[in-house]
Every structure is written in C-alpha cells, then in structure tokens.
Design an enzyme around this catalytic site. Structure first.
Site, PDB file in Angstrom:
ATOM      1  CE1 TYR A  63      -5.835  73.286   7.153  1.00  0.00           C
ATOM      2  CE2 TYR A  63      -4.750  71.721   9.180  1.00  0.00           C
ATOM      3  CZ  TYR A  63      -5.956  73.364   8.794  1.00  0.00           C
ATOM      4  OH  TYR A  63      -6.498  74.005   9.342  1.00  0.00           O
ATOM      5  CE1 TYR A  69     -11.197  79.843  11.166  1.00  0.00           C
ATOM      6  CE2 TYR A  69      -9.866  81.547  12.259  1.00  0.00           C
ATOM      7  CZ  TYR A  69      -9.815  80.530  11.296  1.00  0.00           C
ATOM      8  OH  TYR A  69      -9.154  80.455  10.507  1.00  0.00           O
TER       9      TYR A  69
END
Length: 313
Positions: free
Chosen positions: A191, A243
C-alpha cells in the site's frame, strides 16, 4: 484542437494568478516540501491527441489515485468476489476514518477510502511476496502510460511507512475481522509503495485512457478490463473518488475523478478524454484546491460533464 491547447494555457495562467492555493499534505514529510506554486494539466483525447500546460511533465506523488489502478488489478484477479470484502457506497467520512469499520464489521465502505484500498492491496498481494505485487503494479503503470520512466519514489514510500500509524490501525482492525488474508506488514508495504508512485500529468493522463475507452488500451488494442467493469470503476470514481467531497466535485465538475493528497486528480470523460491535473495545495477535504477549480473550468468550457449531451458512465 488548437482551441483545447489555448484553453489549457488559459487555465494554467489563471491558476498561476490565484493567491489562495490550499495547504500541502504536511502529515507526510516528503510531501510537505513540494513547492505549492506548481500546477500542471494534461489531456489525452479519444483520438490520441495529447495537450499539456504548466508543469505537466513534472513527476509528483499520485498517492490515492493509485487506488483506481490497484482496483483494476484486483478485479482482474478476483472478479466480483472482491465486492464481498469491500463495499461500493460513499463513506461520508474522512479518507482515513476508522469509525465505520466497527459498525460494518471490518468491511470498508468503498475501495477508495484508505481502509478499502488496503483490502484491495491485500487482494492484489494474493498470498504472494510484497515485491511481486509492487513489481506487478509498476509494470502495469508503465504499460498503461507507454512509458518506462514511471517509478516509485522511495523517499515518499519510506516517509509513508514511518508516519502511517492510522493506516496501521485500519489494517490491524480489519485483520481482526478476518478481512485481510496476508500479514499486515506485507499488505502495508504494498500500500505505501503504490501511493508513492511518481508520475507526471502527461503520464497519468495516458495511463487513464483505458477507462475512457470502455476498458481498451488505445495504444495496443489490449482489453485491460471489460467495458462493464470500466463503467463501474468510473461510477465509483464519481461517487467516491473525492471522499466526503465527492458530491461537491460531481456537482461542480460532473465527471468521474479520483484525487490524491499529493495534489493530483485523474478525470475520466467516457468516450472523450483522460485528464490529469496537479496542484499540491489541498482544500479542507484533502483534495487539490486549484486542481478541482481547473477541472471545473475545463468541464464548463468543453461541455464534458457526463450530465451534458449524452455522455454517460
């Protein structure tokens, strides 16, 4: 096509004149040092024409924009089974929030918040070695961008690993619910490295072309992802790509987009163009302040909103 170049030049000049530029992501030390005056934009059309303005050839950390490409890889490996581990709904919370995971039993709301992207990284890792998954992503990005100069910024990756305590908490929490199959350290290694991909606006716009072309790589004719899945990735970009600012971005810009805290945004206009913009200063919701404004002006001037004239996801 000269009109499009003129438009990009005008947008770049307008952005350079704006004093309020937002705030860089200073919680990642390597990003805090990026010059806030930088601005770049690139457009690659469906016909293969490329247009750039400003700092479009300067590499920057694409951060969460990488989640689009990792999702593509994960869907290629696991298909729709992936959706049993990560949802498809907007979060309404900050990108690094842990609150919803408790109520939803370790299943992240969507693949573009940090928790969801960590699950996707776990799916791409697929019980292999982190170096293999990282190498797979890097080869994929070079293939999509048709540019072997795409690299991972080791300094940024290290900076992420040293300060990524909240991501560590998210990963451990999901591991406790059984939603990570690999060791937490291995998943986070993947990640942090994916977020540290360094690309220019031109490279990023090139890499995003397949999503504007029903999943087809225009340069090679290779079907990167099915047309159905390409449309669904685009839908997630529209509803979740910024988001808790996704609704505002859809309202003002009207195209699928994915932001990153490095200041980049990848925009996809189905059947028309792939767009990348970069300005490191962020707004209060963690999205590029000038990048969002530039895309709004581009969409208005070109009529490229998906809500205008037959464009659709």
């Amino acid at each position: 096509m000269a009109d499009l170049q003129d438009l990009l030049d005008t947008i770049a000049a307008d952005m350079a004149a704006i004093e309020e530029r937002g705030r860089s992501a200073d919680y990642i030390p390597a990003l805090a040092r990026v010059d806030p005056a930088r601005f770049g934009i690139a457009v690659v059309t469906a016909e293969g024409h490329s247009f750039t303005a400003g700092d479009a050839e300067t590499p920057f950390s694409i951060q969460s924009i990488s989640k689009v490409f990792m999702l593509t890889l994960a869907l290629g490996k696991h298909g729709d089974a992936l959706w049993r581990r990560v949802g498809r709904e907007p979060s309404g919370s900050a990108f690094n929030s842990i609150v919803q995971l408790e109520f939803e039993h370790g299943i992240p709301r969507n693949p573009f918040i940090n928790a969801g992207a960590i699950v996707v990284a776990d799916a791409v890792l697929d019980r292999g070695a982190p170096q293999g998954a990282i190498g797979e992503l890097l080869r994929f990005m070079r293939f999509l961008a048709e540019d072997d100069a795409v690299e991972i910024d080791i300094e940024v990756a290290g900076s992420e690993a040293r300060t990524g305590f909240r991501n560590l908490a998210l990963a451990n929490y999901m591991k406790a619910f059984g939603n990570l199959r690999n060791a937490v350290d291995d998943v986070l290694n993947v990640y942090f490295n994916q977020c540290a991909l360094a690309m220019s606006c031109r490279q990023l716009a090139m890499a995003g072309r397949y999503l504007s072309a029903d999943g087809l790589h225009p340069g090679t004719g290779h079907q990167v992802i099915s047309a159905r899945r390409a449309r669904r990735v685009g839908a997630l970009m529209l509803t979740c790509g910024h988001y808790d600012g996704s609704g505002e971005f859809a309202f003002r810009v009207g195209i699928p987009g994915k932001s990153g805290v490095g200041g980049g945004i990848l925009g996809i206009v189905p059947g028309k163009a792939s767009i990348a913009v970069w300005s490191p200063g962020l707004n209060e919701r963690g999205n590029s302040l000038l990048g969002s404004l530039a895309l709004e002006r581009l969409s208005e001037a070109t009529g490229w909103s998906i809500f205008n004239g037959g464009l659709s996801i």
